[in-house]
Design a protein around this motif. Structure first.
Motif, PDB file in Angstrom:
ATOM      1  N   ALA A  91       0.781  -1.033  -0.096  1.00 30.24           N
ATOM      2  CA  ALA A  91       0.129   0.054   0.155  1.00 30.24           C
ATOM      3  C   ALA A  91       0.925   1.351  -0.020  1.00 30.24           C
ATOM      4  O   ALA A  91       1.145   1.773   0.987  1.00 30.24           O
ATOM      5  CB  ALA A  91      -0.773  -0.013   1.094  1.00 30.24           C
ATOM      6  N   VAL A  92       1.259   1.675  -1.183  1.00 30.63           N
ATOM      7  CA  VAL A  92       2.162   2.556  -1.501  1.00 30.63           C
ATOM      8  C   VAL A  92       1.767   4.143  -0.697  1.00 30.63           C
ATOM      9  O   VAL A  92       2.742   5.111  -0.400  1.00 30.63           O
ATOM     10  CB  VAL A  92       2.695   2.891  -2.699  1.00 30.63           C
TER      11      VAL A  92
ATOM     12  N   ALA B 183      11.784  -8.229 -14.045  1.00 34.71           N
ATOM     13  CA  ALA B 183      12.175  -6.741 -14.061  1.00 34.71           C
ATOM     14  C   ALA B 183      12.112  -6.185 -12.509  1.00 34.71           C
ATOM     15  O   ALA B 183      12.721  -5.534 -12.153  1.00 34.71           O
ATOM     16  CB  ALA B 183      11.496  -6.012 -15.024  1.00 34.71           C
ATOM     17  N   VAL B 184      10.754  -6.287 -12.024  1.00 35.76           N
ATOM     18  CA  VAL B 184      10.562  -5.866 -10.790  1.00 35.76           C
ATOM     19  C   VAL B 184      11.524  -6.554  -9.607  1.00 35.76           C
ATOM     20  O   VAL B 184      11.995  -5.519  -8.650  1.00 35.76           O
ATOM     21  CB  VAL B 184       9.144  -6.106 -10.320  1.00 35.76           C
ATOM     22  N   ARG B 185      11.857  -7.863  -9.699  1.00 36.10           N
ATOM     23  CA  ARG B 185      12.594  -8.317  -8.829  1.00 36.10           C
ATOM     24  C   ARG B 185      14.223  -7.686  -8.866  1.00 36.10           C
ATOM     25  O   ARG B 185      14.784  -7.705  -7.708  1.00 36.10           O
ATOM     26  CB  ARG B 185      12.647  -9.943  -9.091  1.00 36.10           C
ATOM     27  N   HIS B 186      14.513  -7.452 -10.105  1.00 33.22           N
ATOM     28  CA  HIS B 186      16.031  -6.925 -10.397  1.00 33.22           C
ATOM     29  C   HIS B 186      16.061  -5.479  -9.475  1.00 33.22           C
ATOM     30  O   HIS B 186      16.861  -4.898  -9.068  1.00 33.22           O
ATOM     31  CB  HIS B 186      16.360  -6.880 -11.840  1.00 33.22           C
ATOM     32  N   LEU B 187      14.938  -4.813  -9.746  1.00 37.30           N
ATOM     33  CA  LEU B 187      14.980  -3.350  -9.237  1.00 37.30           C
ATOM     34  C   LEU B 187      14.955  -3.724  -7.677  1.00 37.30           C
ATOM     35  O   LEU B 187      15.643  -2.753  -7.024  1.00 37.30           O
ATOM     36  CB  LEU B 187      13.691  -2.407  -9.436  1.00 37.30           C
ATOM     37  N   VAL B 188      14.190  -4.579  -7.054  1.00 37.24           N
ATOM     38  CA  VAL B 188      14.363  -4.714  -5.570  1.00 37.24           C
ATOM     39  C   VAL B 188      15.637  -5.141  -5.145  1.00 37.24           C
ATOM     40  O   VAL B 188      16.081  -4.452  -4.274  1.00 37.24           O
ATOM     41  CB  VAL B 188      13.303  -5.759  -5.341  1.00 37.24           C
TER      42      VAL B 188
ATOM     43  N   MET C  36      12.072   0.632  -4.831  1.00 37.82           N
ATOM     44  CA  MET C  36      11.024   0.235  -5.864  1.00 37.82           C
ATOM     45  C   MET C  36       9.865   0.645  -5.798  1.00 37.82           C
ATOM     46  O   MET C  36       9.150   0.970  -6.842  1.00 37.82           O
ATOM     47  CB  MET C  36      11.146  -1.347  -6.012  1.00 37.82           C
ATOM     48  N   LEU C  37       9.193   0.707  -4.739  1.00 37.06           N
ATOM     49  CA  LEU C  37       7.906   0.995  -4.447  1.00 37.06           C
ATOM     50  C   LEU C  37       7.724   2.505  -4.728  1.00 37.06           C
ATOM     51  O   LEU C  37       6.659   3.157  -5.104  1.00 37.06           O
ATOM     52  CB  LEU C  37       7.394   0.624  -3.143  1.00 37.06           C
ATOM     53  N   ASP C  38       8.703   3.263  -4.193  1.00 43.43           N
ATOM     54  CA  ASP C  38       8.853   4.813  -4.448  1.00 43.43           C
ATOM     55  C   ASP C  38       8.622   4.999  -5.990  1.00 43.43           C
ATOM     56  O   ASP C  38       7.899   5.746  -6.568  1.00 43.43           O
ATOM     57  CB  ASP C  38       9.888   5.200  -3.966  1.00 43.43           C
ATOM     58  N   PHE C  39       9.424   4.229  -6.777  1.00 43.99           N
ATOM     59  CA  PHE C  39       9.412   4.305  -8.390  1.00 43.99           C
ATOM     60  C   PHE C  39       7.847   3.856  -8.773  1.00 43.99           C
ATOM     61  O   PHE C  39       7.328   4.723  -9.438  1.00 43.99           O
ATOM     62  CB  PHE C  39      10.204   3.448  -8.916  1.00 43.99           C
ATOM     63  N   PHE C  40       7.379   2.993  -8.301  1.00 43.41           N
ATOM     64  CA  PHE C  40       5.944   2.509  -8.457  1.00 43.41           C
ATOM     65  C   PHE C  40       4.708   3.662  -8.129  1.00 43.41           C
ATOM     66  O   PHE C  40       4.099   3.961  -8.884  1.00 43.41           O
ATOM     67  CB  PHE C  40       5.632   1.286  -7.571  1.00 43.41           C
ATOM     68  N   LYS C  41       4.954   4.189  -6.926  1.00 43.01           N
ATOM     69  CA  LYS C  41       3.999   5.288  -6.692  1.00 43.01           C
ATOM     70  C   LYS C  41       4.176   6.383  -7.512  1.00 43.01           C
ATOM     71  O   LYS C  41       3.378   7.180  -8.205  1.00 43.01           O
ATOM     72  CB  LYS C  41       4.541   5.647  -5.203  1.00 43.01           C
ATOM     73  N   ALA C  42       5.377   6.772  -7.843  1.00 41.21           N
ATOM     74  CA  ALA C  42       5.701   7.893  -8.825  1.00 41.21           C
ATOM     75  C   ALA C  42       4.957   7.551 -10.434  1.00 41.21           C
ATOM     76  O   ALA C  42       4.308   8.531 -10.858  1.00 41.21           O
ATOM     77  CB  ALA C  42       7.254   8.109  -9.024  1.00 41.21           C
ATOM     78  N   VAL C  43       5.197   6.494 -10.760  1.00 39.74           N
ATOM     79  CA  VAL C  43       4.756   6.345 -11.933  1.00 39.74           C
ATOM     80  C   VAL C  43       3.186   5.897 -12.064  1.00 39.74           C
ATOM     81  O   VAL C  43       2.425   6.446 -12.904  1.00 39.74           O
ATOM     82  CB  VAL C  43       5.345   4.892 -12.595  1.00 39.74           C
TER      83      VAL C  43
ATOM     84  N   SER D 265      12.470   7.657 -12.943  1.00 38.63           N
ATOM     85  CA  SER D 265      13.702   6.819 -12.601  1.00 38.63           C
ATOM     86  C   SER D 265      14.916   7.789 -12.402  1.00 38.63           C
ATOM     87  O   SER D 265      15.617   7.568 -11.617  1.00 38.63           O
ATOM     88  CB  SER D 265      14.081   6.138 -13.924  1.00 38.63           C
ATOM     89  N   THR D 266      14.823   8.907 -12.903  1.00 44.71           N
ATOM     90  CA  THR D 266      15.936  10.041 -12.508  1.00 44.71           C
ATOM     91  C   THR D 266      15.821  10.554 -11.112  1.00 44.71           C
ATOM     92  O   THR D 266      16.839  10.528 -10.336  1.00 44.71           O
ATOM     93  CB  THR D 266      15.853  11.192 -13.403  1.00 44.71           C
ATOM     94  N   ALA D 267      14.525  10.628 -10.491  1.00 42.88           N
ATOM     95  CA  ALA D 267      14.080  11.364  -9.221  1.00 42.88           C
ATOM     96  C   ALA D 267      14.372  10.030  -8.207  1.00 42.88           C
ATOM     97  O   ALA D 267      14.888  10.345  -7.277  1.00 42.88           O
ATOM     98  CB  ALA D 267      12.826  11.767  -9.303  1.00 42.88           C
ATOM     99  N   VAL D 268      13.983   8.753  -8.463  1.00 40.98           N
ATOM    100  CA  VAL D 268      14.069   7.837  -7.398  1.00 40.98           C
ATOM    101  C   VAL D 268      15.354   7.358  -7.240  1.00 40.98           C
ATOM    102  O   VAL D 268      15.903   6.923  -6.409  1.00 40.98           O
ATOM    103  CB  VAL D 268      12.818   6.829  -7.744  1.00 40.98           C
TER     104      VAL D 268
END
Length: 427
Positions: free
Chosen positions: A228-229, A372-377, A385-392, A403-406
């Motif tokens: 729950a981001v 892909a998500v597992r690699h980001l984690v 990774m969840l911060d990136f998810f929230k931003a997108v 990506s640049t911000a997170v």
């Protein structure tokens, strides 16, 4: 029961619509009735037509406005009866021996079993004459289980006759403009099990699995809550377990053959999770619940049209579904290997499978998202990774900007790295 295919077949189906303004519900006995004049001939600056019992020679709109008030009165009484648990009072709105009577009886019992907490009536149109009958859509702002819950809307098309100045309902059906119906409680007699964090409903034919599904849903809630981001996991998860007939009818049916479950936004920040009971073996039930309940926890309240970011939305849900298992034990790895052997080199934005995709292609597509998500984690940690998810997904930023911000890296470079990881993990 036949064991379900090992292929991943769990897409998220998010509908448009059901995005009306939300009303906060108070104590359960409160009912709100609102009107908006929108009938033909109602000029924007015209003086309001006095509402009175129609007389010979009155324009049609007099009858429409008067009848709307009478319908609102009986529906207000019906709403109070529902919240009190008064079945006779709830059914009193129906014309005896009409189709509405049986439908309302089913609706009452299912809504009560689901622990309805708010039922607020809203009529935005004036009734339309259809022969000797009248038809009007009614919106019900409603929610379940939690006192003080935020309501979401459902639109129901109602048909009425007038008997000595009293409207009686003769039929009801999901509004033809709604893209999310019928709801399970509209279409089926439900049996319900209520837990601490989950409510599971099904029909009598599938009642034997009710306790098992609730038990697994309670466990899955602990995992889904982590995603729950926005920091506010659902107070409860609502899950509907569908038999073959219900799967083809609830929420319009008509989903790809490979679909095993979906999460649909129903307003008020709530999602309904629907599971396809066909061939759903106990060995995959826990994974499927974690996947779909993570959608309910992680997505914006109005849902999300995935498109180019399908891999991210489904990858996060599959990360939860994997339950912490190592990549080597990910069930779709063989299908990803088949995809890579066929020359797949990305991009991630094109991962979403089509409606006619074969089982292995669907499985491979989910595998791409998961890896892909597992690699980001693995590189940045789950929270980043969840911060990136929230931003997108929540803030609707482009992957480049997010990506640049997170992550502090360009998305093109990072995506190439993810694609390389997917290819190497499947080799």
């Amino acid at each position: 029961m036949t064991e379900a295919p090992r292929s991943r077949r769990w897409p998220l189906w998010v509908f448009l619509g059901v995005l009306a303004a939300l009303l906060s519900c108070g104590v359960p006995a409160v009912v709100i009735v609102t009107f908006r004049d929108s009938g033909p001939g109602a000029a924007a600056n015209a003086s309001p037509i006095p509402i009175h019992s129609p007389k010979p020679g009155d324009p049609e709109q007099v009858s429409q406005l008067w009848l709307r008030e009478r319908i609102a009165e009986v529906l207000t009484q019906q709403a109070g009866a529902l919240l009190r648990g008064d079945e006779r009072g709830f059914l009193a709105v129906a014309e005896p021996k009409s189709a509405a009577l049986g439908a309302l009886r089913r609706q009452f019992r299912s809504l009560r079993a689901l622990k309805v907490r708010a039922w607020q009536v809203r009529i935005t149109d004036i009734p339309e004459r259809v022969g000797a009958r009248w038809r009007v859509a009614v919106t019900y702002q409603h929610c379940f289980v939690d006192p003080g819950c935020i309501t979401g809307p459902v639109s129901i098309e109602t048909t009425w006759v007038e008997r000595a100045g009293v409207p009686r309902m003769v039929a009801l059906a999901p509004s033809p403009s709604a893209q999310d119906g019928p709801r399970p409680w509209e279409a089926s007699d439900l049996v319900v099990a209520v837990g601490r964090r989950a409510v599971v409903a099904t029909t009598a034919k599938q009642k034997g699995r009710l306790a098992e599904v609730l038990r697994e849903a309670e466990r899955a809630a602990e995992v889904a809550d982590r995603y729950a981001v926005d920091g506010t996991p659902p107070r409860h998860y609502q899950i509907f377990y569908a038999g073959e007939a219900e799967w083809g009818r609830w929420y319009g049916g008509d989903r790809p053959e490979w679909t095993a479950g979906y999460a649909v936004p129903v307003g008020g920040g709530h999602f309904d999770v629907v599971l396809n009971g066909k061939d759903l073996h106990s060995s995959v039930l826990d994974d499927l619940l974690r996947h779909e309940m993570t959608h309910a926890a992680s997505l914006p309240s109005g849902g999300y049209r995935t498109g180019d970011n399908w891999w991210l939305v489904e990858g996060v849900a599959d990360l939860a579904a994997a339950g912490g298992r190592p990549v080597s034990r990910y069930e779709s790895l063989g299908d990803v290997r088949r995809l890579v052997s066929g020359g797949w080199k990305g991009p991630l934005s094109a991962a979403e499978p089509g409606e006619r995709a074969t089982d292995w292609q669907v499985s491979a597509a989910y595998g791409v998202g998961y890896l892909a998500v597992r690699h980001l984690v693995d590189r940045f940690g789950e929270q980043t990774m969840l911060d990136f998810f929230k931003a997108v997904v929540h803030e609707r930023k482009s992957p480049d900007e997010a990506s640049t911000a997170v992550f502090g890296e360009s998305w093109q470079s990072l995506q190439d790295d993810c694609v390389s990881y997917v290819r190497s993990a499947a080799s």
